[in-house]
Scaffold this active site. Sequence first.
Site, PDB file in Angstrom:
ATOM      1  N   ASN A   6       6.522  -2.453  -1.944  1.00 15.74           N
ATOM      2  CA  ASN A   6       5.991  -3.644  -1.277  1.00 15.74           C
ATOM      3  C   ASN A   6       7.087  -4.454  -0.587  1.00 15.74           C
ATOM      4  OD1 ASN A   6       4.371  -5.748  -0.516  1.00 15.74           O
ATOM      5  ND2 ASN A   6       3.605  -6.207  -2.576  1.00 15.74           N
TER       6      ASN A   6
ATOM      7  N   HIS B 130      -8.373  -8.732 -14.084  1.00 15.57           N
ATOM      8  CA  HIS B 130      -7.670  -9.987 -13.767  1.00 15.57           C
ATOM      9  C   HIS B 130      -8.674 -11.120 -13.641  1.00 15.57           C
ATOM     10  CE1 HIS B 130      -3.725  -8.333 -11.809  1.00 15.57           C
ATOM     11  NE2 HIS B 130      -3.988  -7.758 -12.961  1.00 15.57           N
TER      12      HIS B 130
ATOM     13  N   ARG C   8      -6.706 -10.330 -18.201  1.00 17.85           N
ATOM     14  CA  ARG C   8      -5.479 -11.090 -17.949  1.00 17.85           C
ATOM     15  C   ARG C   8      -5.870 -12.438 -17.374  1.00 17.85           C
ATOM     16  NH1 ARG C   8      -0.803  -9.977 -13.300  1.00 17.85           N
ATOM     17  NH2 ARG C   8      -2.165 -11.315 -12.052  1.00 17.85           N
TER      18      ARG C   8
ATOM     19  N   TYR D  72       1.407 -17.863  -8.772  1.00 21.23           N
ATOM     20  CA  TYR D  72       1.267 -16.413  -8.771  1.00 21.23           C
ATOM     21  C   TYR D  72      -0.051 -15.999  -9.446  1.00 21.23           C
ATOM     22  CZ  TYR D  72       1.223 -11.738 -10.469  1.00 21.23           C
ATOM     23  OH  TYR D  72       0.792 -10.473 -10.774  1.00 21.23           O
TER      24      TYR D  72
ATOM     25  N   ASP E 263       0.645 -12.732 -17.496  1.00 14.68           N
ATOM     26  CA  ASP E 263       1.858 -12.313 -16.790  1.00 14.68           C
ATOM     27  C   ASP E 263       2.698 -13.555 -16.463  1.00 14.68           C
ATOM     28  OD1 ASP E 263       3.772 -11.136 -15.198  1.00 14.68           O
ATOM     29  OD2 ASP E 263       2.353 -10.118 -13.868  1.00 14.68           O
TER      30      ASP E 263
ATOM     31  N   HIS F 276       5.524 -13.320 -15.044  1.00 18.50           N
ATOM     32  CA  HIS F 276       6.176 -12.933 -13.795  1.00 18.50           C
ATOM     33  C   HIS F 276       7.638 -13.348 -13.756  1.00 18.50           C
ATOM     34  CE1 HIS F 276       5.928 -11.378  -9.680  1.00 18.50           C
ATOM     35  NE2 HIS F 276       4.810 -10.812 -10.111  1.00 18.50           N
TER      36      HIS F 276
ATOM     37  N   GLU G  78       3.407 -10.463 -20.511  1.00 19.55           N
ATOM     38  CA  GLU G  78       4.071  -9.564 -19.561  1.00 19.55           C
ATOM     39  C   GLU G  78       5.223 -10.261 -18.852  1.00 19.55           C
ATOM     40  OE1 GLU G  78       1.282  -7.795 -16.876  1.00 19.55           O
ATOM     41  OE2 GLU G  78       2.749  -7.754 -15.257  1.00 19.55           O
TER      42      GLU G  78
ATOM     43  N   GLU H 284       7.360  -3.105 -14.650  1.00 25.45           N
ATOM     44  CA  GLU H 284       6.779  -2.735 -13.355  1.00 25.45           C
ATOM     45  C   GLU H 284       7.810  -2.556 -12.239  1.00 25.45           C
ATOM     46  OE1 GLU H 284       4.075  -6.116 -13.172  1.00 25.45           O
ATOM     47  OE2 GLU H 284       5.179  -6.880 -11.458  1.00 25.45           O
TER      48      GLU H 284
ATOM     49  N   ARG I 247       5.674  -0.837 -18.939  1.00 20.85           N
ATOM     50  CA  ARG I 247       4.731  -0.958 -17.816  1.00 20.85           C
ATOM     51  C   ARG I 247       5.224  -0.295 -16.534  1.00 20.85           C
ATOM     52  NH1 ARG I 247       1.039  -3.887 -16.668  1.00 20.85           N
ATOM     53  NH2 ARG I 247       2.146  -4.884 -14.971  1.00 20.85           N
TER      54      ARG I 247
ATOM     55  N   HIS J 220       1.688  -0.155 -14.641  1.00 19.91           N
ATOM     56  CA  HIS J 220       1.413  -1.214 -13.667  1.00 19.91           C
ATOM     57  C   HIS J 220       0.188  -0.813 -12.837  1.00 19.91           C
ATOM     58  CE1 HIS J 220       3.133  -3.751 -10.102  1.00 19.91           C
ATOM     59  NE2 HIS J 220       2.311  -4.452 -10.847  1.00 19.91           N
TER      60      HIS J 220
ATOM     61  N   ASP K  94      -0.862  -3.130  -4.813  1.00 17.96           N
ATOM     62  CA  ASP K  94       0.137  -2.586  -3.885  1.00 17.96           C
ATOM     63  C   ASP K  94       0.618  -1.203  -4.336  1.00 17.96           C
ATOM     64  OD1 ASP K  94       1.422  -3.757  -6.028  1.00 17.96           O
ATOM     65  OD2 ASP K  94       3.086  -4.543  -4.856  1.00 17.96           O
TER      66      ASP K  94
ATOM     67  N   GLU L 204      -3.755  -1.652 -16.357  1.00 18.25           N
ATOM     68  CA  GLU L 204      -4.105  -2.797 -15.505  1.00 18.25           C
ATOM     69  C   GLU L 204      -5.019  -2.317 -14.380  1.00 18.25           C
ATOM     70  OE1 GLU L 204      -0.709  -4.430 -13.428  1.00 18.25           O
ATOM     71  OE2 GLU L 204      -1.669  -6.377 -13.201  1.00 18.25           O
TER      72      GLU L 204
ATOM     73  N   TRP M  63      11.057 -14.755  -8.134  1.00 18.87           N
ATOM     74  CA  TRP M  63       9.654 -14.801  -7.736  1.00 18.87           C
ATOM     75  C   TRP M  63       8.814 -13.980  -8.689  1.00 18.87           C
ATOM     76  CZ3 TRP M  63       6.020 -11.094  -6.440  1.00 18.87           C
ATOM     77  CH2 TRP M  63       4.734 -11.648  -6.203  1.00 18.87           C
TER      78      TRP M  63
HETATM   79  O1  EZ4 Z   1       3.821  -8.962  -8.462  1.00 21.48           O
HETATM   80  O2  EZ4 Z   1       2.932  -5.601  -7.612  1.00 21.48           O
HETATM   81  O3  EZ4 Z   1       1.277  -7.255 -12.865  1.00 21.48           O
HETATM   82  N1  EZ4 Z   1       1.304  -7.265 -11.677  1.00 21.48           N
HETATM   83  C1  EZ4 Z   1       2.237  -7.853 -10.916  1.00 21.48           C
HETATM   84  C2  EZ4 Z   1       2.108  -7.599  -9.442  1.00 21.48           C
HETATM   85  C3  EZ4 Z   1       3.448  -7.636  -8.714  1.00 21.48           C
HETATM   86  C4  EZ4 Z   1       3.366  -6.906  -7.392  1.00 21.48           C
HETATM   87  C5  EZ4 Z   1       4.696  -6.916  -6.635  1.00 21.48           C
HETATM   88  O4  EZ4 Z   1       4.644  -6.137  -5.488  1.00 21.48           O
HETATM   89  O5  EZ4 Z   1       3.111  -8.542 -11.388  1.00 21.48           O
HETATM   90  O6  EZ4 Z   1       1.205  -8.550  -8.964  1.00 21.48           O
HETATM   91 CO    CO Z   2       3.295  -8.173 -13.452  1.00 23.23          CO
END
Ligand code: EZ4
Ligand code: CO
Length: 405
Positions: free
Chosen positions: A37, A122, A147, A159, A212, A214, A238, A264, A285, A314, A318, A341, A405
């Site tokens: 991505n 999700h 999730r 996010y 998540d 993130h 996560e 991931e 993952r 994962h 994407d 997921e 991010w």
């Molecule tokens: O941010 O695949 O668990 N899923 C994630 C995704 C990632 C994207 C990044 O390209 O964290 O949403």
């Molecule tokens: Co994630």
Amino acid sequence: MKIEKIDVFVSCPGRNFVTVKVTTSDGVYGLGDATVNGREQAVVAMLQEHVIPCLIGRDAHNIEDIWQYLYRGVYWRRGPINMAAIAAIDMALWDIKGKVAGLPVYQLLGGKSRQGVTLYAHANGESIEQTLANAEQHVSNGFKAVRLQSAVPGLEVTYGVLGDKKDYFELQGSRPLPPEETWSTPKYFDLVVELFEQARSRLGNQVQLLHDVHSRLTPIESARLGKLLEPYNLLFLEDASIAENQTAYKTIRQHTTTPLAIGETYNTLWDCKDLIQNQWIDYIRVAATHAGGITALKRIADFASVFNVQLAPHGAPDLSPVCFAAHMHLNTWVPNFGIQEFVGFGNESLREIFQHEFTVQNGMAYVSEAPGLGVEFDEQAALKYPYKRSYLPVSRLEDGSMWHW
Ligand code: EZ4
Ligand code: CO
């Protein structure tokens, strides 16, 4: 059966996908996903200029030797671009082997360890109320695991959330430059603890809940969050923290019994070796596309099984349906399966390009019984949706410092 031709397609049915097609001298072909991505064209160049010329004329049956040739044989190892190129070739070769054998790929891995693959959906929303209403919908559709991501009050975007506060970038099409977002750990803490407290009182104890982070927290902050969430019994937390330094997870582990999941963005077993062998995590993952394909995920899963770590691939949008198919075959076979997921493939144009034979019922997915991976790719349809440059967002703290991010 020699590799005769390898084509690379970049299409954008709502978002970009890099798809590899390996064709043999017998006319059999296989598909692989090479999507990274926001860095799609880098993988295309890697494949076209550096990988494909070395593979023409090789025996398509020698999956392991080709994997080793591309990994061990090359001085510059690892890395997302390199490993995505290897992964796509690897998936395509497994697809070919299954088609030649007349068997679905899970049969080549060792057969079925379970009838169906448990999914987690999700749920998200601009408020806790919306998020939990969305979760209830998933539960009433049969999902056993959900999730939860909810907008953080006081932040412009969060996010994983759709709607006005959206940063569910996977579902937003192209973004020609990276958007900038603001992050605040104190604001997030207030929201997330409240979210899970309300979730348990509204959804009960039988549904599995996940979240998540993130990678937005430091290890000690993750440890604190894990502790605060213990009463709500998550299936896993996560990406609580970045683990470039894998010993960071030792800190988190020492402080909380909330199960931990990560992987991931990992490209090889080396990225998670310490996490797994020290049992600092519970779920690994990795994605077939980003960690070297079916051959590599099988090896990571076997290593993880020794340490009570479960495979939970994962499943973001994407990753193309070809990657999802690879996961379905791995998940159906792997003895130490955790959960998959799943956000679905609702987009019309995407389904026009990729036809994937798998079924979803009551929150479970059932693998395709077609020989190989069980995915078809329509090249003509792909041409209708050309590549568009697109980036993931970047994140800053409220004082302007760059953040994860
Ligand atoms: O941010 O695949 O668990 N899923 C994630 C995704 C990632 C994207 C990044 O390209 O964290 O949403
Ligand atoms: Co994630």
